[in-house]
Design a protein around this motif. Structure first.
Motif, PDB file in Angstrom:
ATOM      1  N   VAL A  57       0.815  -1.210   0.000  1.00 43.26           N
ATOM      2  CA  VAL A  57       0.000   0.000   0.000  1.00 43.26           C
ATOM      3  C   VAL A  57       0.854   1.268   0.000  1.00 43.26           C
ATOM      4  O   VAL A  57       0.357   2.362  -0.257  1.00 43.26           O
ATOM      5  CB  VAL A  57      -0.965   0.004   1.215  1.00 43.26           C
ATOM      6  N   ASN A  58       2.164   1.143   0.282  1.00 47.00           N
ATOM      7  CA  ASN A  58       3.059   2.303   0.278  1.00 47.00           C
ATOM      8  C   ASN A  58       3.833   2.467  -1.023  1.00 47.00           C
ATOM      9  O   ASN A  58       4.611   3.413  -1.161  1.00 47.00           O
ATOM     10  CB  ASN A  58       4.064   2.204   1.429  1.00 47.00           C
ATOM     11  N   VAL A  59       3.655   1.576  -1.991  1.00 48.87           N
ATOM     12  CA  VAL A  59       4.446   1.588  -3.225  1.00 48.87           C
ATOM     13  C   VAL A  59       3.697   2.362  -4.300  1.00 48.87           C
ATOM     14  O   VAL A  59       2.592   1.961  -4.702  1.00 48.87           O
ATOM     15  CB  VAL A  59       4.741   0.157  -3.704  1.00 48.87           C
ATOM     16  N   GLY A  60       4.292   3.446  -4.780  1.00 51.37           N
ATOM     17  CA  GLY A  60       3.649   4.307  -5.757  1.00 51.37           C
ATOM     18  C   GLY A  60       3.800   3.816  -7.186  1.00 51.37           C
ATOM     19  O   GLY A  60       4.282   4.551  -8.056  1.00 51.37           O
ATOM     20  N   MET A  61       3.363   2.603  -7.455  1.00 51.83           N
ATOM     21  CA  MET A  61       3.290   2.042  -8.799  1.00 51.83           C
ATOM     22  C   MET A  61       2.328   0.864  -8.752  1.00 51.83           C
ATOM     23  O   MET A  61       1.919   0.428  -7.668  1.00 51.83           O
ATOM     24  CB  MET A  61       4.667   1.591  -9.304  1.00 51.83           C
ATOM     25  N   THR A  62       1.966   0.343  -9.930  1.00 51.69           N
ATOM     26  CA  THR A  62       1.064  -0.799  -9.988  1.00 51.69           C
ATOM     27  C   THR A  62       1.861  -2.089  -9.851  1.00 51.69           C
ATOM     28  O   THR A  62       2.709  -2.396 -10.692  1.00 51.69           O
ATOM     29  CB  THR A  62       0.283  -0.815 -11.311  1.00 51.69           C
ATOM     30  N   VAL A  63       1.598  -2.817  -8.775  1.00 51.56           N
ATOM     31  CA  VAL A  63       2.286  -4.081  -8.511  1.00 51.56           C
ATOM     32  C   VAL A  63       1.239  -5.136  -8.162  1.00 51.56           C
ATOM     33  O   VAL A  63       0.412  -4.927  -7.277  1.00 51.56           O
ATOM     34  CB  VAL A  63       3.292  -3.955  -7.344  1.00 51.56           C
ATOM     35  N   ALA A  64       1.277  -6.254  -8.878  1.00 50.65           N
ATOM     36  CA  ALA A  64       0.442  -7.400  -8.536  1.00 50.65           C
ATOM     37  C   ALA A  64       1.296  -8.414  -7.797  1.00 50.65           C
ATOM     38  O   ALA A  64       2.377  -8.786  -8.257  1.00 50.65           O
ATOM     39  CB  ALA A  64      -0.145  -8.031  -9.794  1.00 50.65           C
ATOM     40  N   GLY A 136      11.152 -23.601 -17.120  1.00 52.77           N
ATOM     41  CA  GLY A 136      11.121 -24.551 -16.014  1.00 52.77           C
ATOM     42  C   GLY A 136       9.877 -24.391 -15.161  1.00 52.77           C
ATOM     43  O   GLY A 136       9.170 -23.378 -15.213  1.00 52.77           O
ATOM     44  N   PRO A 137       9.568 -25.384 -14.331  1.00 56.87           N
ATOM     45  CA  PRO A 137       8.368 -25.325 -13.487  1.00 56.87           C
ATOM     46  C   PRO A 137       8.513 -24.306 -12.356  1.00 56.87           C
ATOM     47  O   PRO A 137       9.621 -24.055 -11.862  1.00 56.87           O
ATOM     48  CB  PRO A 137       8.254 -26.752 -12.935  1.00 56.87           C
ATOM     49  N   LEU A 138       7.388 -23.732 -11.944  1.00 57.51           N
ATOM     50  CA  LEU A 138       7.340 -22.849 -10.788  1.00 57.51           C
ATOM     51  C   LEU A 138       7.074 -23.701  -9.548  1.00 57.51           C
ATOM     52  O   LEU A 138       6.101 -24.461  -9.509  1.00 57.51           O
ATOM     53  CB  LEU A 138       6.227 -21.806 -10.950  1.00 57.51           C
ATOM     54  N   PHE A 139       7.914 -23.571  -8.537  1.00 58.71           N
ATOM     55  CA  PHE A 139       7.741 -24.391  -7.340  1.00 58.71           C
ATOM     56  C   PHE A 139       8.415 -23.727  -6.151  1.00 58.71           C
ATOM     57  O   PHE A 139       9.354 -22.949  -6.301  1.00 58.71           O
ATOM     58  CB  PHE A 139       8.310 -25.801  -7.564  1.00 58.71           C
ATOM     59  N   ASP A 140       7.915 -24.035  -4.959  1.00 62.68           N
ATOM     60  CA  ASP A 140       8.448 -23.558  -3.685  1.00 62.68           C
ATOM     61  C   ASP A 140       8.706 -22.054  -3.708  1.00 62.68           C
ATOM     62  O   ASP A 140       9.782 -21.579  -3.337  1.00 62.68           O
ATOM     63  CB  ASP A 140       9.733 -24.308  -3.322  1.00 62.68           C
ATOM     64  N   LEU A 141       7.700 -21.303  -4.145  1.00 68.59           N
ATOM     65  CA  LEU A 141       7.803 -19.846  -4.188  1.00 68.59           C
ATOM     66  C   LEU A 141       7.059 -19.232  -3.012  1.00 68.59           C
ATOM     67  O   LEU A 141       5.975 -19.690  -2.619  1.00 68.59           O
ATOM     68  CB  LEU A 141       7.211 -19.305  -5.489  1.00 68.59           C
ATOM     69  N   ASP A 142       7.646 -18.183  -2.440  1.00 65.96           N
ATOM     70  CA  ASP A 142       6.935 -17.399  -1.434  1.00 65.96           C
ATOM     71  C   ASP A 142       5.832 -16.590  -2.101  1.00 65.96           C
ATOM     72  O   ASP A 142       4.692 -16.580  -1.653  1.00 65.96           O
ATOM     73  CB  ASP A 142       7.903 -16.481  -0.696  1.00 65.96           C
ATOM     74  N   HIS A 143       6.186 -15.897  -3.200  1.00 64.91           N
ATOM     75  CA  HIS A 143       5.199 -15.160  -3.978  1.00 64.91           C
ATOM     76  C   HIS A 143       5.826 -14.721  -5.298  1.00 64.91           C
ATOM     77  O   HIS A 143       7.032 -14.861  -5.505  1.00 64.91           O
ATOM     78  CB  HIS A 143       4.646 -13.950  -3.213  1.00 64.91           C
ATOM     79  N   VAL A 144       4.990 -14.201  -6.181  1.00 70.34           N
ATOM     80  CA  VAL A 144       5.417 -13.617  -7.445  1.00 70.34           C
ATOM     81  C   VAL A 144       4.969 -12.167  -7.464  1.00 70.34           C
ATOM     82  O   VAL A 144       3.819 -11.860  -7.122  1.00 70.34           O
ATOM     83  CB  VAL A 144       4.821 -14.363  -8.653  1.00 70.34           C
ATOM     84  N   GLU A 145       5.873 -11.267  -7.847  1.00 74.15           N
ATOM     85  CA  GLU A 145       5.544  -9.846  -7.991  1.00 74.15           C
ATOM     86  C   GLU A 145       5.607  -9.461  -9.460  1.00 74.15           C
ATOM     87  O   GLU A 145       6.580  -9.774 -10.143  1.00 74.15           O
ATOM     88  CB  GLU A 145       6.537  -8.970  -7.216  1.00 74.15           C
ATOM     89  N   VAL A 146       4.572  -8.795  -9.948  1.00 79.00           N
ATOM     90  CA  VAL A 146       4.539  -8.283 -11.310  1.00 79.00           C
ATOM     91  C   VAL A 146       4.385  -6.776 -11.236  1.00 79.00           C
ATOM     92  O   VAL A 146       3.331  -6.266 -10.844  1.00 79.00           O
ATOM     93  CB  VAL A 146       3.397  -8.910 -12.129  1.00 79.00           C
ATOM     94  N   SER A 147       5.459  -6.064 -11.565  1.00 79.86           N
ATOM     95  CA  SER A 147       5.460  -4.600 -11.556  1.00 79.86           C
ATOM     96  C   SER A 147       5.163  -4.114 -12.965  1.00 79.86           C
ATOM     97  O   SER A 147       5.872  -4.466 -13.913  1.00 79.86           O
ATOM     98  CB  SER A 147       6.816  -4.066 -11.086  1.00 79.86           C
ATOM     99  N   LYS A 148       4.122  -3.296 -13.111  1.00 78.92           N
ATOM    100  CA  LYS A 148       3.676  -2.862 -14.430  1.00 78.92           C
ATOM    101  C   LYS A 148       4.224  -1.478 -14.762  1.00 78.92           C
ATOM    102  O   LYS A 148       4.293  -0.606 -13.901  1.00 78.92           O
ATOM    103  CB  LYS A 148       2.146  -2.857 -14.486  1.00 78.92           C
ATOM    104  N   GLY A 149       4.580  -1.296 -16.029  1.00 80.99           N
ATOM    105  CA  GLY A 149       5.146  -0.035 -16.475  1.00 80.99           C
ATOM    106  C   GLY A 149       6.654  -0.090 -16.483  1.00 80.99           C
ATOM    107  O   GLY A 149       7.271  -1.044 -15.991  1.00 80.99           O
TER     108      GLY A 149
END
Length: 780
Positions: A57-64, A136-149
């Motif tokens: 909520v403090n990041v001034g950009m679009t992040v999924a 390769g396969p996605l596995f044992d991830l904490d999370h994925v971040e997608v920063s747009k722009g």
């Protein structure tokens, strides 16, 4: 920037603020805000989009940000599946399995192994420079971040579309282990496990492995045959060392192996390059039915990949003071590709292609980061070097292909110059980039802050490429005859095995090429926090996508000209807010391009229309993103992500699938649907003192788009919606769960790519309905 779009953007600020009702939802003071935050129904989302951990909520950009459990529950096992949970992201797949990423309409749809994407890819902030390295396969991830722009100030020269950062699960201070089992349709089986814990007082480790296999899922619609086996393995080992309070280090060693069958495309329509030379059976060949499993392929051919990769990376942090940290990020990746496929989508045996390659990449970054005096802000200063090398080949066998049979060239009638039965495209290229960057955020007050960032990057590209005779002499014979036609009757002297790509002087060779580019991406932004749990922001940023060389069939060297770097300037306004029952974020944006890189077509004297790279002098797009997580009552949670984009190409001439020139002015970008939507709902309620029961549904929608810029009707990608369902039980202590699932339960027929292949147009269909059971268990 066009004034009417600027007016629309600024006018939307009060609209965003009103729709979120930020002040009405806000606590009265900072103390009550903190208490409300701790009592929230939602876990606080923390991301590293700005190279430091902070609340989303403090990041001034679009992040999924998508958690690892969500990825697992929805069956997100590869990068190709990410559009199911990230709006405005599309991932198309080439016939050889290479993924192509497009975010907010920004993509680089070249399919050679050495094509660097506009959406930069990272594992724990270490770069993955080529899309093919993400198979390769996605596995044992904490999370994925997608920063747009554009993310060029912090994430390098190829981030005009955005950045995808896979954040791995880290070693733990206590012993813990877990397993994930999945069994589904087509006899799909997946086993994933991890073990994590301390080795010494200062050293912790984590080992994770995954294996997946599946029987054939594609069915030949003309004969009794099947294809589509899956066989993938991967492993990752992490060592985290903290010898003192002032030093920590993380080493990541990982690798994967993929020996799955390439998906067979579906025949749509005959489009011979030279209609008079096409075999008669091509014009009566039946199109594939509207069934995702239906396909047809050459008998006796193998379509099995033999791809593997290994990587080692290291991150060292030295805490010089409480407010200053020195970091080193080192990374090396090696990938080997062998991928056979048919490029005509039929059993007519027109063409059989094997892509091979060895790709290597090394990067090193050093940066200082910290907080400013009296916690007035944050900064990052750094420099990095990245070098990568791509040695790839495309071995092609032609049997009755119209453009390589009885090749004629006026004034000679057929059979003219002869026939080509084999060909090889060779590309060897390397890139070296050096960058110096800085980024700072300054807090004027508890509510107002500003940020600014800049990077200087210098990139040097080296290349040697050509189309070559394979050694059987037929290409050399054709090229020698062509030289004779163009040079007053004196035939050429090319030998079997030689390059046949000709320059303006009718000389052929494996000639070196190089060029250098510099760029200065930057960003400036202003953030306003009405409350601790809300944010309004304005962001202007500029990013660059470095140039590239194509690897294609080419008799003339002009077809191998490099594409130059593109420039994208983004204007974005956004808002975010969290309350105890809802999290909302939204943004509107306008993109202005110079020299946008796009996959276009050129007409080769021998092969006819072939894909190549081009720069569109001007283009623009605008759109909006929104995400909502809402829990109206404690057992029920909704997650919705929606995006709208309108893309427009400036004046530019391209070719449609029938080689007709088309003026692209006003056309949309390819692989850029106007509307994308994903939605998920889950109802979770106690069923006993120790158990929860849950029901869930997930839907994903893409509006229509086109696979080419000319918007050829045959390359249209129709709109589609997929639906997934799940139900299960879970222990209240989180130790185990069991889930029954169905994905694409309506068996929706859709496709993610459509391509002009060799004498035909074909599609790559989405996966059919699947169903199964998965279970998780954790030990501590």
């Amino acid at each position: 920037m066009n004034s009417k779009y600027a007016t629309a953007l600024w006018a939307s600020v009060p609209l965003l603020a009103t729709s979120l009702d930020l002040r009405a939802a806000a606590p009265a003071d900072s103390t009550s805000a903190a208490n409300a935050d701790s009592d929230s129904s939602f876990a606080e989302v923390v991301v590293t989009a700005e190279r430091r951990e902070e609340k989303l909520v403090n990041v001034g950009m679009t992040v999924a940000s998508v958690g690892g459990n969500t990825l697992q529950n929805l069956g997100i096992t590869s990068a190709n599946d990410l559009p199911q949970v990230v709006s405005s992201l599309t991932v198309s797949t080439a016939a050889d399995g290479t993924p192509v990423y497009t975010l907010r309409g920004v993509g680089f749809n070249a399919t050679s192994l050495g094509a660097q994407p506009t959406v930069s890819l990272y594992y724990d902030q270490t770069p993955i420079p080529y899309g093919v390295m993400t198979q390769g396969p996605l596995f044992d991830l904490d999370h994925v971040e997608v920063s747009k722009g554009p993310q060029g100030t912090l994430y390098g020269q190829n981030s005009t579309g955005g950045a995808i950062n896979y954040v791995t699960s880290k070693p733990t201070k206590q012993f813990v282990s877990g397993a994930h089992l999945d069994y589904g349709r087509f006899n799909y089986g997946e086993i994933e496990g991890f073990v994590s814990g301390p080795l010494t007082d200062t050293l912790t480790a984590r080992l994770a492995v995954i294996g997946a296999r599946q029987d054939d899922w594609q069915q030949d619609y003309l004969r009794d045959a099947s294809l589509g086996r899956v066989q993938k393995y991967a492993a990752r080992g992490l060592l985290e060392w903290k010898p003192t309070d002032n030093v920590d280090a993380l080493v990541n060693v990982n690798g994967w192996v993929d020996r799955s069958d390439n998906q067979i495309p579906q025949f749509v329509f005959p489009v011979p390059r030279v209609p008079t030379n096409a075999i008669p059976a091509l014009f009566t060949f039946p199109a594939a039915p509207a069934d995702p499993r239906a396909a047809d392929w050459d008998q006796g051919r193998s379509y099995r990949r033999d791809n593997h990769q290994w990587q080692v990376s290291g991150i060292v942090n030295v805490f010089l003071t409480n407010d200053l940290t020195f970091s080193s990020l080192s990374n090396y990746i090696s990938t080997t590709i062998e991928s056979p496929y048919g490029n005509d989508a039929s059993s007519l045996d027109l063409a059989y292609v094997t892509t091979t390659g060895r790709l290597q990449a090394y990067s090193q970054e050093f940066h200082l980061s910290g907080t400013l005096d009296e916690q007035r802000g944050n900064f990052v200063l750094g420099l990095n070097y990245q070098g990568d090398h791509d040695n790839e080949g495309s071995f092609q066998q032609f049997n009755g292909l119209s453009s390589t049979t009885d090749i004629s060239s006026p004034p000679l009638p057929p059979p003219g110059l002869g026939s080509i039965h084999q060909s090889k495209n060779i590309g060897i290229q390397s890139n070296q980039s050096v960058g110096v960057f800085g980024d700072v955020q300054w807090n004027f007050t508890s509510q107002w802050s500003a940020l600014a960032g800049i990077r200087y990057t210098r990139v040097t590209h080296h290349n040697r490429s050509c189309t070559a005779d394979t050694g059987n002499g037929d290409w050399a014979h054709v090229a020698n005859g062509l030289i004779g036609l163009l040079d007053g009757g004196t035939p050429g002297t090319l030998l079997p095995g030689d390059c046949v790509t000709l320059d303006a002087k009718l000389q052929a060779g494996f000639n070196p090429q190089s060029f250098r580019e510099t760029n200065v991406p930057w960003r400036v932004g202003l953030n306003y926090k009405p409350t601790d749990a809300s944010l309004l922001y304005a962001l202007i940023s500029r990013g660059f996508k470095a140039g590239n060389y194509p690897v294609i069939n080419a008799i003339t060297r002009t077809s191998l000209r490099p594409v130059q770097q593109e420039e994208l300037t983004s204007y974005e306004l956004g808002a975010k807010a969290n309350t105890r029952s809802i999290q909302v974020s939204g943004a509107v944006y306008y993109y202005d391009y110079k020299n946008k890189q796009l996959l276009t077509n050129t007409v080769d004297p021998i092969f006819g229309p072939v894909p190549t790279l081009g720069n569109v002098p001007s283009a623009h797009s605008y759109g909006a993103d929104a995400t909502i997580t809402w829990s109206p009552v404690k057992p029920l949670t909704f997650n919705v992500g929606a995006a709208y984009q309108h893309t427009v190409i400036g004046p530019f001439i391209d070719y449609d699938v029938f080689s007709n020139p088309v003026q692209l002015k006003g056309h949309s970008f390819n692989f850029a649907p106007s509307v994308t939507l994903n939605a998920d709902a889950e109802y979770r309620t106690p069923v006993s003192a120790q158990l929860f029961g849950f029901l869930g549904a997930h839907a994903s929608y893409n509006s229509k788009t086109f696979a080419d810029l000319a918007e050829s009707p045959l390359l249209r990608i129709d709109p589609y919606t997929t639906l997934g369902l799940r139900a299960g039980v879970a222990a209240k202590d989180g130790r185990w769960d069991v889930t029954l699932y169905g994905r694409n339960v309506t068996n929706k027929y859709y496709w993610t790519n459509a391509t002009l292949g060799y004498d035909s147009v074909y599609r790559i269909a989405g996966f059919p309905a699947t169903y199964g059971i998965q279970a998780d268990y954790k030990w501590d």
